[in-house]
Design a protein around this motif. Structure first.
Motif, PDB file in Angstrom:
ATOM      1  N   ARG A 183       0.809  -1.218   0.000  1.00 30.10           N
ATOM      2  CA  ARG A 183       0.000   0.000   0.000  1.00 30.10           C
ATOM      3  C   ARG A 183       0.841   1.266   0.000  1.00 30.10           C
ATOM      4  NH1 ARG A 183      -3.359  -2.073   5.113  1.00 30.10           N
ATOM      5  NH2 ARG A 183      -1.223  -2.721   5.570  1.00 30.10           N
ATOM      6  N   THR A 184       2.141   1.137   0.271  1.00 28.27           N
ATOM      7  CA  THR A 184       2.972   2.331   0.398  1.00 28.27           C
ATOM      8  C   THR A 184       4.263   2.299  -0.420  1.00 28.27           C
ATOM      9  OG1 THR A 184       4.100   1.406   2.336  1.00 28.27           O
ATOM     10  CG2 THR A 184       2.149   2.770   2.752  1.00 28.27           C
ATOM     11  N   SER A 185       4.751   1.118  -0.760  1.00 25.47           N
ATOM     12  CA  SER A 185       6.134   1.009  -1.223  1.00 25.47           C
ATOM     13  C   SER A 185       6.258   0.587  -2.682  1.00 25.47           C
ATOM     14  CB  SER A 185       6.882  -0.005  -0.351  1.00 25.47           C
ATOM     15  OG  SER A 185       8.150  -0.298  -0.883  1.00 25.47           O
ATOM     16  N   ASN A 186       7.197   1.201  -3.384  1.00 25.33           N
ATOM     17  CA  ASN A 186       7.435   0.881  -4.789  1.00 25.33           C
ATOM     18  C   ASN A 186       8.032  -0.503  -4.964  1.00 25.33           C
ATOM     19  OD1 ASN A 186       7.768   1.755  -7.718  1.00 25.33           O
ATOM     20  ND2 ASN A 186       9.847   1.171  -7.201  1.00 25.33           N
ATOM     21  N   SER A 187       8.922  -0.937  -4.086  1.00 25.06           N
ATOM     22  CA  SER A 187       9.529  -2.261  -4.273  1.00 25.06           C
ATOM     23  C   SER A 187       8.463  -3.350  -4.222  1.00 25.06           C
ATOM     24  CB  SER A 187      10.626  -2.512  -3.231  1.00 25.06           C
ATOM     25  OG  SER A 187      10.115  -2.473  -1.922  1.00 25.06           O
ATOM     26  N   ALA A 188       7.467  -3.199  -3.343  1.00 25.12           N
ATOM     27  CA  ALA A 188       6.362  -4.162  -3.306  1.00 25.12           C
ATOM     28  C   ALA A 188       5.526  -4.070  -4.579  1.00 25.12           C
ATOM     29  CB  ALA A 188       5.497  -3.921  -2.077  1.00 25.12           C
ATOM     30  N   VAL A 343      10.748  -7.873 -17.862  1.00 30.24           N
ATOM     31  CA  VAL A 343       9.453  -7.468 -18.411  1.00 30.24           C
ATOM     32  C   VAL A 343       9.099  -6.073 -17.900  1.00 30.24           C
ATOM     33  CG1 VAL A 343       8.667  -9.845 -18.600  1.00 30.24           C
ATOM     34  CG2 VAL A 343       8.141  -8.546 -16.521  1.00 30.24           C
ATOM     35  N   GLU A 344       8.122  -5.462 -18.537  1.00 33.37           N
ATOM     36  CA  GLU A 344       7.690  -4.123 -18.151  1.00 33.37           C
ATOM     37  C   GLU A 344       6.577  -4.188 -17.103  1.00 33.37           C
ATOM     38  OE1 GLU A 344       8.961  -1.226 -19.000  1.00 33.37           O
ATOM     39  OE2 GLU A 344      10.462  -2.199 -20.255  1.00 33.37           O
ATOM     40  N   PRO A 345       6.530  -3.244 -16.184  1.00 32.83           N
ATOM     41  CA  PRO A 345       5.397  -3.181 -15.259  1.00 32.83           C
ATOM     42  C   PRO A 345       4.158  -2.668 -15.981  1.00 32.83           C
ATOM     43  CG  PRO A 345       6.834  -1.296 -14.927  1.00 32.83           C
ATOM     44  CD  PRO A 345       7.521  -2.185 -15.934  1.00 32.83           C
ATOM     45  N   PRO A 346       2.975  -2.871 -15.416  1.00 32.33           N
ATOM     46  CA  PRO A 346       1.768  -2.322 -16.033  1.00 32.33           C
ATOM     47  C   PRO A 346       1.801  -0.793 -16.033  1.00 32.33           C
ATOM     48  CG  PRO A 346       1.228  -3.945 -14.337  1.00 32.33           C
ATOM     49  CD  PRO A 346       2.682  -3.629 -14.193  1.00 32.33           C
ATOM     50  N   ALA A 347       0.923  -0.203 -16.843  1.00 34.02           N
ATOM     51  CA  ALA A 347       0.750   1.250 -16.800  1.00 34.02           C
ATOM     52  C   ALA A 347       0.286   1.666 -15.408  1.00 34.02           C
ATOM     53  CB  ALA A 347      -0.281   1.681 -17.845  1.00 34.02           C
ATOM     54  N   TYR A 348       0.529   2.931 -15.073  1.00 39.68           N
ATOM     55  CA  TYR A 348       0.260   3.420 -13.713  1.00 39.68           C
ATOM     56  C   TYR A 348      -1.163   3.103 -13.261  1.00 39.68           C
ATOM     57  CZ  TYR A 348      -0.357   6.625  -9.803  1.00 39.68           C
ATOM     58  OH  TYR A 348      -0.643   7.148  -8.566  1.00 39.68           O
ATOM     59  N   GLU A 349      -2.159   3.377 -14.104  1.00 39.19           N
ATOM     60  CA  GLU A 349      -3.555   3.177 -13.705  1.00 39.19           C
ATOM     61  C   GLU A 349      -3.850   1.713 -13.418  1.00 39.19           C
ATOM     62  OE1 GLU A 349      -3.136   7.046 -15.557  1.00 39.19           O
ATOM     63  OE2 GLU A 349      -2.557   5.027 -16.234  1.00 39.19           O
ATOM     64  N   ARG A 350      -3.328   0.799 -14.230  1.00 38.61           N
ATOM     65  CA  ARG A 350      -3.558  -0.634 -13.998  1.00 38.61           C
ATOM     66  C   ARG A 350      -2.866  -1.098 -12.721  1.00 38.61           C
ATOM     67  NH1 ARG A 350      -7.833  -0.724 -17.120  1.00 38.61           N
ATOM     68  NH2 ARG A 350      -7.385  -0.572 -19.344  1.00 38.61           N
ATOM     69  N   LEU A 351      -1.642  -0.647 -12.536  1.00 37.89           N
ATOM     70  CA  LEU A 351      -0.911  -1.033 -11.331  1.00 37.89           C
ATOM     71  C   LEU A 351      -1.619  -0.509 -10.088  1.00 37.89           C
ATOM     72  CD1 LEU A 351       1.572  -2.444 -10.187  1.00 37.89           C
ATOM     73  CD2 LEU A 351       2.878  -0.341 -10.555  1.00 37.89           C
ATOM     74  N   GLU A 352      -2.077   0.730 -10.130  1.00 38.89           N
ATOM     75  CA  GLU A 352      -2.801   1.299  -8.999  1.00 38.89           C
ATOM     76  C   GLU A 352      -4.104   0.542  -8.730  1.00 38.89           C
ATOM     77  OE1 GLU A 352      -2.281   4.055  -6.717  1.00 38.89           O
ATOM     78  OE2 GLU A 352      -0.322   3.326  -7.338  1.00 38.89           O
ATOM     79  N   SER A 353      -4.778   0.118  -9.790  1.00 35.40           N
ATOM     80  CA  SER A 353      -6.021  -0.635  -9.611  1.00 35.40           C
ATOM     81  C   SER A 353      -5.763  -1.969  -8.923  1.00 35.40           C
ATOM     82  CB  SER A 353      -6.687  -0.874 -10.970  1.00 35.40           C
ATOM     83  OG  SER A 353      -7.122   0.346 -11.544  1.00 35.40           O
ATOM     84  N   MET A 354      -4.683  -2.643  -9.302  1.00 34.66           N
ATOM     85  CA  MET A 354      -4.350  -3.910  -8.629  1.00 34.66           C
ATOM     86  C   MET A 354      -4.022  -3.674  -7.160  1.00 34.66           C
ATOM     87  SD  MET A 354      -2.324  -6.551 -11.100  1.00 34.66           S
ATOM     88  CE  MET A 354      -0.943  -5.494 -11.550  1.00 34.66           C
ATOM     89  N   ILE A 355      -3.240  -2.624  -6.892  1.00 29.71           N
ATOM     90  CA  ILE A 355      -2.894  -2.312  -5.507  1.00 29.71           C
ATOM     91  C   ILE A 355      -4.149  -1.992  -4.703  1.00 29.71           C
ATOM     92  CG2 ILE A 355      -1.694  -0.660  -4.014  1.00 29.71           C
ATOM     93  CD1 ILE A 355       0.429  -0.422  -6.257  1.00 29.71           C
ATOM     94  N   ALA A 356      -5.070  -1.239  -5.306  1.00 29.32           N
ATOM     95  CA  ALA A 356      -6.310  -0.870  -4.621  1.00 29.32           C
ATOM     96  C   ALA A 356      -7.126  -2.111  -4.271  1.00 29.32           C
ATOM     97  CB  ALA A 356      -7.128   0.083  -5.479  1.00 29.32           C
ATOM     98  N   GLU A 357      -7.141  -3.102  -5.161  1.00 27.78           N
ATOM     99  CA  GLU A 357      -7.903  -4.317  -4.880  1.00 27.78           C
ATOM    100  C   GLU A 357      -7.261  -5.126  -3.753  1.00 27.78           C
ATOM    101  OE1 GLU A 357      -9.959  -6.542  -7.545  1.00 27.78           O
ATOM    102  OE2 GLU A 357     -10.396  -4.923  -8.968  1.00 27.78           O
ATOM    103  N   VAL A 358      -5.940  -5.197  -3.736  1.00 26.31           N
ATOM    104  CA  VAL A 358      -5.260  -5.870  -2.626  1.00 26.31           C
ATOM    105  C   VAL A 358      -5.498  -5.099  -1.323  1.00 26.31           C
ATOM    106  CG1 VAL A 358      -3.028  -6.625  -1.720  1.00 26.31           C
ATOM    107  CG2 VAL A 358      -3.506  -6.847  -4.170  1.00 26.31           C
ATOM    108  N   GLU A 359      -5.460  -3.775  -1.417  1.00 25.62           N
ATOM    109  CA  GLU A 359      -5.709  -2.938  -0.243  1.00 25.62           C
ATOM    110  C   GLU A 359      -7.107  -3.179   0.322  1.00 25.62           C
ATOM    111  OE1 GLU A 359      -5.038   1.730   1.032  1.00 25.62           O
ATOM    112  OE2 GLU A 359      -5.020   1.147  -1.080  1.00 25.62           O
TER     113      GLU A 359
END
Length: 372
Positions: A183-188, A343-359
């Protein structure tokens, strides 16, 4: 008598002035420091030692700049950077930097250095996981953690003491990588990008339907850990100081491990090992200028050879590979010159959406995966 006292006082005052001038000259002079243009930046915490280095400060001073930095998580920087307070933002990932660039209309960005995600562990753990088929040799001088096979172990709730032939580390806890708080860290978030890619059939998550499915599948990687630190430095320090008992495997930036190897300070002991996930992602430290002075800081970080050499000494891979290669050659560090399975990480919005669901699963008190 009064006249002699006056003469004495004048001589004392003159001597004091001379001493002050000499001391001022030896210390670099207060006036010179005041002449430097102050540029403030907000950065990921893993870059703080680099910016605090007096040699780095001296290079900036040679170009008329005094650079001061605050630290924050990359997600926090992307969400709330204040352009009135800072001349540049320097998160640890491209998705966060791209959001900042769009939000603040920056004309360009700079990516002066990067660091692949890696796993700090110990030889007994490597041996146990190799017997389980989860770790293999790359054939190029480094060892690989197979993320798909690792995710299979996690999905089954496998404990260390249930792994075949494990007498070296028969701990009664799940086989899990230690990470920072998603929820807070880039490495995660970078770890989420890696696991999400594999869980999505070896493809970058790029739709809402994929976000929900993948987030649910990989959430136990984070929820099952219990408490997680907010900064990438904390779990790595636990790894260094408390050893295999508390932290058998931790997701880190390669630069954290490499900088200790390059420093030769004894903190990396003979039984410690570094694994590279397959696939992995590059954490591309990307500077977004918010002022003309911030642009100059980015330019210097990307173009100045001395800053590149110092960044490599702190374990970062720079735009000029030779700087990192020279540090590896000089110290004999067991680090690969390059990685293939990136490999490349997802776009910001997709990555944030995944984090939000885990949160949301954190908030709902979702139970950890069952242990067999």
């Amino acid at each position: 008598m009064k006249r002699w006292i006056g003469v004495g006082l004048a001589l004392l005052l003159g001597a004091a002035v001379v001493v002050a001038i000499v001391v001022g000259d030896r210390s670099g002079g207060g006036a010179e420091k005041k002449d430097l243009i102050l540029v403030r930046g907000v950065i990921g915490s893993e870059k703080k030692p680099f910016f605090d280095d007096r040699r780095v400060q001296a290079v900036f001073a040679g170009h008329g700049l005094r650079v001061e930095v605050d630290t924050a998580g990359s997600r926090q920087i992307a969400a709330s950077v204040d352009p009135k307070k800072y001349g540049f933002a320097f998160p640890s990932s491209v998705p966060a930097a791209e959001k900042i660039r769009r939000d603040h209309g920056a004309a360009r960005t700079f990516a002066p250095f990067s660091s692949p995600m890696a796993v700090a562990t110990f030889k007994p753990i490597v041996d146990v996981l190799a017997r389980a088929g989860v770790v293999r040799d790359s054939g190029q001088g480094y060892q690989i953690l197979d993320i798909k096979k690792y995710l299979d172990l996690v999905a089954k709730g496998t404990r260390w003491d249930r792994l075949p032939g494990n007498t070296a580390y028969p701990a009664r806890k799940r086989v899990l990588l230690t990470t920072t708080d998603i929820r807070t860290s880039n490495s995660a978030a970078m770890y989420l990008s890696i696991a999400g890619y594999v869980a999505n059939g070896d493809d970058v998550v790029n739709s809402n339907a994929q976000v929900s499915k993948v987030a649910e599948e990989v959430a136990p990687l984070f929820l099952d850990q219990g408490y997680s630190e907010t900064s990438s430095e904390a779990p790595f320090e636990d790894y260094l100081s408390q050893g295999i008992g508390k932290t058998p495997m931790v997701m880190i930036y390669e630069a954290q491990y490499a900088s200790r190897l390059f420093a030769g300070d004894g903190s990396i002991r003979p039984d410690m090992r570094l694994l590279y996930p397959s696939p992995t992602v590059l954490s591309k430290h990307t500077l977004v200028p918010l002022s003309a002075q911030g642009t100059e800081v980015g330019r210097l970080l990307q173009e100045d050879q001395e800053l590149g050499r110092l960044a490599a000494a702190y374990g970062f891979r720079t735009a000029a590979p030779k700087a990192f290669g020279d540090m590896v050659a000089k110290t004999g560090a067991p680090l690969p010159p390059g990685l293939i399975d990136v490999v490349e990480p997802p776009a910001y919005e997709r990555l944030e959406s995944m984090i939000a669901e885990v949160e949301e699963l954190y908030r709902s008190g979702a139970a950890p995966s069952p242990t067999p």
